[in-house]
Motif scaffolding. Structure first.
Motif, PDB file in Angstrom:
ATOM      1  N   VAL A  58       5.623  17.296  -7.418  1.00 60.74           N
ATOM      2  CA  VAL A  58       5.765  18.610  -6.780  1.00 60.74           C
ATOM      3  C   VAL A  58       4.929  18.660  -5.508  1.00 60.74           C
ATOM      4  N   ALA A  59       3.706  18.155  -5.570  1.00 60.11           N
ATOM      5  CA  ALA A  59       2.833  18.171  -4.388  1.00 60.11           C
ATOM      6  C   ALA A  59       3.456  17.412  -3.227  1.00 60.11           C
ATOM      7  N   GLU A  60       4.006  16.243  -3.492  1.00 61.98           N
ATOM      8  CA  GLU A  60       4.608  15.432  -2.429  1.00 61.98           C
ATOM      9  C   GLU A  60       5.874  16.071  -1.866  1.00 61.98           C
ATOM     10  N   LEU A  61       6.744  16.548  -2.754  1.00 64.63           N
ATOM     11  CA  LEU A  61       7.992  17.143  -2.281  1.00 64.63           C
ATOM     12  C   LEU A  61       7.737  18.454  -1.542  1.00 64.63           C
ATOM     13  N   ALA A  62       6.797  19.248  -2.030  1.00 58.96           N
ATOM     14  CA  ALA A  62       6.464  20.507  -1.351  1.00 58.96           C
ATOM     15  C   ALA A  62       5.804  20.241  -0.004  1.00 58.96           C
ATOM     16  N   ALA A  63       4.921  19.250   0.049  1.00 56.61           N
ATOM     17  CA  ALA A  63       4.282  18.896   1.328  1.00 56.61           C
ATOM     18  C   ALA A  63       5.335  18.442   2.336  1.00 56.61           C
ATOM     19  N   ASN A  64       6.293  17.656   1.895  1.00 52.41           N
ATOM     20  CA  ASN A  64       7.377  17.238   2.794  1.00 52.41           C
ATOM     21  C   ASN A  64       8.207  18.432   3.247  1.00 52.41           C
ATOM     22  N   ALA A  65       8.472  19.367   2.333  1.00 58.38           N
ATOM     23  CA  ALA A  65       9.276  20.537   2.681  1.00 58.38           C
ATOM     24  C   ALA A  65       8.602  21.373   3.763  1.00 58.38           C
ATOM     25  N   VAL A  66       7.283  21.555   3.655  1.00 60.21           N
ATOM     26  CA  VAL A  66       6.601  22.396   4.647  1.00 60.21           C
ATOM     27  C   VAL A  66       6.254  21.628   5.916  1.00 60.21           C
ATOM     28  N   THR A  67       6.213  20.313   5.848  1.00 58.57           N
ATOM     29  CA  THR A  67       5.896  19.510   7.029  1.00 58.57           C
ATOM     30  C   THR A  67       7.152  19.130   7.806  1.00 58.57           C
ATOM     31  N   HIS A  68       8.150  18.620   7.099  1.00 56.14           N
ATOM     32  CA  HIS A  68       9.346  18.084   7.762  1.00 56.14           C
ATOM     33  C   HIS A  68      10.570  18.979   7.621  1.00 56.14           C
ATOM     34  N   GLY A  69      10.595  19.860   6.632  1.00 50.15           N
ATOM     35  CA  GLY A  69      11.771  20.684   6.385  1.00 50.15           C
ATOM     36  C   GLY A  69      11.604  22.132   6.768  1.00 50.15           C
ATOM     37  N   ARG A  70      10.506  22.443   7.411  1.00 47.99           N
ATOM     38  CA  ARG A  70      10.203  23.833   7.752  1.00 47.99           C
ATOM     39  C   ARG A  70      11.118  24.357   8.853  1.00 47.99           C
ATOM     40  N   VAL A  71      11.623  25.555   8.621  1.00 45.43           N
ATOM     41  CA  VAL A  71      12.359  26.315   9.627  1.00 45.43           C
ATOM     42  C   VAL A  71      11.648  27.662   9.714  1.00 45.43           C
ATOM     43  N   ALA A  72      11.284  28.069  10.916  1.00 50.19           N
ATOM     44  CA  ALA A  72      10.533  29.314  11.097  1.00 50.19           C
ATOM     45  C   ALA A  72      11.231  30.477  10.397  1.00 50.19           C
TER      46      ALA A  72
ATOM     47  N   LYS B  65      16.710  23.698 -21.733  1.00 58.86           N
ATOM     48  CA  LYS B  65      15.849  24.480 -22.608  1.00 58.86           C
ATOM     49  C   LYS B  65      15.156  25.583 -21.820  1.00 58.86           C
ATOM     50  N   ASN B  66      14.701  25.270 -20.615  1.00 52.24           N
ATOM     51  CA  ASN B  66      13.954  26.224 -19.809  1.00 52.24           C
ATOM     52  C   ASN B  66      14.223  25.981 -18.330  1.00 52.24           C
ATOM     53  N   GLU B  67      14.128  27.055 -17.551  1.00 49.75           N
ATOM     54  CA  GLU B  67      14.319  26.963 -16.107  1.00 49.75           C
ATOM     55  C   GLU B  67      13.312  27.892 -15.418  1.00 49.75           C
ATOM     56  N   PHE B  68      12.783  27.419 -14.301  1.00 50.04           N
ATOM     57  CA  PHE B  68      11.844  28.203 -13.498  1.00 50.04           C
ATOM     58  C   PHE B  68      12.209  28.010 -12.034  1.00 50.04           C
ATOM     59  N   THR B  69      12.319  29.103 -11.284  1.00 44.52           N
ATOM     60  CA  THR B  69      12.620  29.041  -9.858  1.00 44.52           C
ATOM     61  C   THR B  69      11.692  29.992  -9.126  1.00 44.52           C
ATOM     62  N   GLN B  70      11.116  29.516  -8.026  1.00 48.53           N
ATOM     63  CA  GLN B  70      10.219  30.346  -7.226  1.00 48.53           C
ATOM     64  C   GLN B  70      10.348  29.974  -5.758  1.00 48.53           C
ATOM     65  N   ARG B  71      10.513  30.969  -4.904  1.00 50.37           N
ATOM     66  CA  ARG B  71      10.472  30.758  -3.452  1.00 50.37           C
ATOM     67  C   ARG B  71       9.032  30.919  -2.990  1.00 50.37           C
ATOM     68  N   LEU B  72       8.646  30.068  -2.049  1.00 58.29           N
ATOM     69  CA  LEU B  72       7.276  30.064  -1.544  1.00 58.29           C
ATOM     70  C   LEU B  72       7.287  29.933  -0.029  1.00 58.29           C
ATOM     71  N   SER B  73       6.239  30.420   0.600  1.00 57.82           N
ATOM     72  CA  SER B  73       6.159  30.326   2.056  1.00 57.82           C
ATOM     73  C   SER B  73       6.055  28.871   2.483  1.00 57.82           C
ATOM     74  N   SER B  74       6.683  28.549   3.591  1.00 54.75           N
ATOM     75  CA  SER B  74       6.675  27.168   4.103  1.00 54.75           C
ATOM     76  C   SER B  74       5.371  26.893   4.838  1.00 54.75           C
ATOM     77  N   THR B  75       4.300  26.923   4.076  1.00 51.11           N
ATOM     78  CA  THR B  75       2.954  26.682   4.596  1.00 51.11           C
ATOM     79  C   THR B  75       2.226  25.733   3.658  1.00 51.11           C
ATOM     80  N   ARG B  76       1.099  25.215   4.106  1.00 47.78           N
ATOM     81  CA  ARG B  76       0.296  24.357   3.228  1.00 47.78           C
ATOM     82  C   ARG B  76      -0.145  25.125   1.991  1.00 47.78           C
ATOM     83  N   ARG B  77      -0.445  26.406   2.162  1.00 45.18           N
ATOM     84  CA  ARG B  77      -0.833  27.235   1.016  1.00 45.18           C
ATOM     85  C   ARG B  77       0.328  27.355   0.028  1.00 45.18           C
ATOM     86  N   GLY B  78       1.549  27.523   0.537  1.00 42.69           N
ATOM     87  CA  GLY B  78       2.727  27.590  -0.323  1.00 42.69           C
ATOM     88  C   GLY B  78       2.942  26.292  -1.093  1.00 42.69           C
TER      89      GLY B  78
END
Length: 139
Positions: free
Chosen positions: A53-67, A9-22
């Motif tokens: 979203v909070a947990e998955l995003a926190a994992n992405a910026v903590t453990h999945g971050r690539v400079a 029905k709907n789709e949303f995609t957004q790229r965000l900086s790999s930071t805590r703020r992102g």
């Protein structure tokens, strides 16, 4: 992807900086988008999606971050479920649900929370990195 997501029905995609703020912004954008799709702020579905979203995003910026690389939030609202996807650039680290070693540990519970709230969750590999996804039923 499950059959119910196929009737998208709907789709949303957004790229965000790999930071805590992102990561924080990902959660805010998700609940705002859900609200525009008719899933009100403060509803059980909105709150559960915000936590995932909070947990998955926190994992992405903590453990999945690539400079120099962003992470991506994707929401897919189907007729029967909401799929949340968070993709990062680090493919060699697949998330694992692990019980925290110390009873008073302040970390290590994120994927336990995702597992408890989601009807299903998992990972998929990408050309660069991985996607961690979770699905919530709409009813």
């Amino acid at each position: 992807m499950k059959a119910e997501i196929a009737t998208l029905k709907n789709e949303f995609t957004q790229r965000l900086s790999s930071t805590r703020r992102g990561a924080r912004l990902a959660r805010h954008l998700a609940v705002h988008r859900l609200h525009t799709w008719g899933i009100p702020y403060g509803s059980e579905l909105s709150d559960n999606a915000a936590l995932i979203v909070a947990e998955l995003a926190a994992n992405a910026v903590t453990h999945g971050r690539v400079a120099g690389r962003d992470f991506e939030l994707r929401l897919l609202l189907g007729s029967d479920s909401l799929r949340i996807e968070v993709a990062d650039a680090r493919g060699e680290r697949t998330p694992v649900v692990a019980v925290p070693s110390a009873a008073d540990s302040e970390t290590g519970r994120g994927l336990l929370l995702v597992e408890a709230l989601a009807a299903d969750w998992g990972t998929t590999r990408r050309v660069v990195g991985k996607t961690v996804w979770a699905e919530l039923p709409l009813s």
